[in-house]
Scaffold this motif. Structure first.
Motif, mmCIF file in Angstrom:
data_model
loop_
_atom_site.group_PDB
_atom_site.id
_atom_site.type_symbol
_atom_site.label_atom_id
_atom_site.label_comp_id
_atom_site.label_asym_id
_atom_site.label_seq_id
_atom_site.Cartn_x
_atom_site.Cartn_y
_atom_site.Cartn_z
ATOM 1 N N ALA A 128 50.656 40.356 29.868
ATOM 2 C CA ALA A 128 50.479 41.744 29.432
ATOM 3 C C ALA A 128 49.261 42.383 30.090
ATOM 4 O O ALA A 128 49.195 43.600 30.253
ATOM 5 N N LEU A 129 48.254 41.573 30.468
ATOM 6 C CA LEU A 129 47.074 42.115 31.133
ATOM 7 C C LEU A 129 47.443 42.565 32.538
ATOM 8 O O LEU A 129 48.178 41.905 33.249
ATOM 9 N N GLY A 130 46.903 43.676 32.930
ATOM 10 C CA GLY A 130 47.124 44.155 34.281
ATOM 11 C C GLY A 130 46.128 43.513 35.224
ATOM 12 O O GLY A 130 45.261 42.728 34.837
ATOM 13 N N ALA A 131 46.215 43.876 36.505
ATOM 14 C CA ALA A 131 45.336 43.290 37.513
ATOM 15 C C ALA A 131 43.888 43.739 37.288
ATOM 16 O O ALA A 131 42.958 42.980 37.506
ATOM 17 N N GLY A 132 43.658 44.958 36.842
ATOM 18 C CA GLY A 132 42.309 45.459 36.668
ATOM 19 C C GLY A 132 41.780 45.316 35.252
ATOM 20 O O GLY A 132 40.632 45.660 34.977
ATOM 21 N N ASP A 133 42.579 44.863 34.331
ATOM 22 C CA ASP A 133 42.147 44.745 32.938
ATOM 23 C C ASP A 133 41.204 43.567 32.756
ATOM 24 O O ASP A 133 41.300 42.541 33.433
ATOM 25 N N ALA A 134 40.284 43.740 31.823
ATOM 26 C CA ALA A 134 39.356 42.651 31.519
ATOM 27 C C ALA A 134 40.010 41.688 30.543
ATOM 28 O O ALA A 134 40.866 42.064 29.743
ATOM 29 N N ALA A 135 39.617 40.443 30.623
ATOM 30 C CA ALA A 135 40.140 39.411 29.724
ATOM 31 C C ALA A 135 39.646 39.692 28.319
ATOM 32 O O ALA A 135 38.545 40.211 28.135
ATOM 33 N N PRO A 136 40.409 39.357 27.300
ATOM 34 C CA PRO A 136 39.955 39.597 25.931
ATOM 35 C C PRO A 136 38.725 38.737 25.638
ATOM 36 O O PRO A 136 38.591 37.629 26.116
ATOM 37 N N PHE A 137 37.805 39.316 24.860
ATOM 38 C CA PHE A 137 36.538 38.649 24.573
ATOM 39 C C PHE A 137 36.370 38.603 23.070
ATOM 40 O O PHE A 137 36.525 39.594 22.369
ATOM 41 N N ASP A 138 36.021 37.430 22.570
ATOM 42 C CA ASP A 138 35.789 37.278 21.143
ATOM 43 C C ASP A 138 34.317 36.932 20.959
ATOM 44 O O ASP A 138 33.852 35.875 21.357
ATOM 45 N N SER A 139 33.563 37.859 20.363
ATOM 46 C CA SER A 139 32.127 37.669 20.235
ATOM 47 C C SER A 139 31.769 36.568 19.254
ATOM 48 O O SER A 139 30.709 35.995 19.321
#
Length: 142
Positions: A128-139
């Motif tokens: 679902a992530l595109g080429a320019g999207d950032a990876a999901p981050f869990d703080s």
């Protein structure tokens, strides 16, 4: 497919020693004993082997006398403990099928795919992530 091990597949061992090891021990014994004592010890070994053979033959004769004519009808190969497979014995004991029937070809069942597995969920998120999207981050995870 069944794998059958024949008696020829097992190495010949005496007290856990193979023929090659016994041969090496024999050569070392020849060197240690020397030519003077070797004939005496060879004669003692011969007497020992004859006594063991006589003991075995006596036990066989006594067994034949006690069992009677049934002794010659016994199939000694069937009593060889190396041929027993505990898995086969338990499977035959628990199955209702005829134990003397030919074994059926095993059927391998495929497991159903769990669409909600963690692996497939991560794979869908990555796709679902595109080429320019950032990876999901869990703080909270760091």
């Amino acid at each position: 497919m069944r794998f059958v091990r024949l008696a020829a597949d097992y190495p010949v061992t005496v007290f856990g020693l193979t023929f090659e090891k016994l041969l090496i021990i024999g050569v070392i014994a020849v060197f240690l004993l020397g030519p003077e004592r070797l004939p005496h010890y060879a004669a003692m070994l011969g007497k020992f082997v004859r006594s063991v053979r006589d003991f075995a033959n006596g036990a066989k004769d006594r067994m034949r006398e006690e069992m009677g004519p049934e002794f010659d009808d016994v199939d000694w190969q069937k009593l060889d403990p190396r041929q027993y497979d505990p898995r086969r014995i338990i499977r035959d004991a628990l199955s209702d099928a005829d134990p003397f029937a030919e074994p059926a070809t095993p059927v391998v069942a495929r497991a159903a795919v769990n669409e909600n597995s963690a692996y497939l969920q991560r794979k869908r998120k990555r796709e679902a992530l595109g080429a320019g999207d950032a990876a999901p981050f869990d703080s909270e995870a760091t």
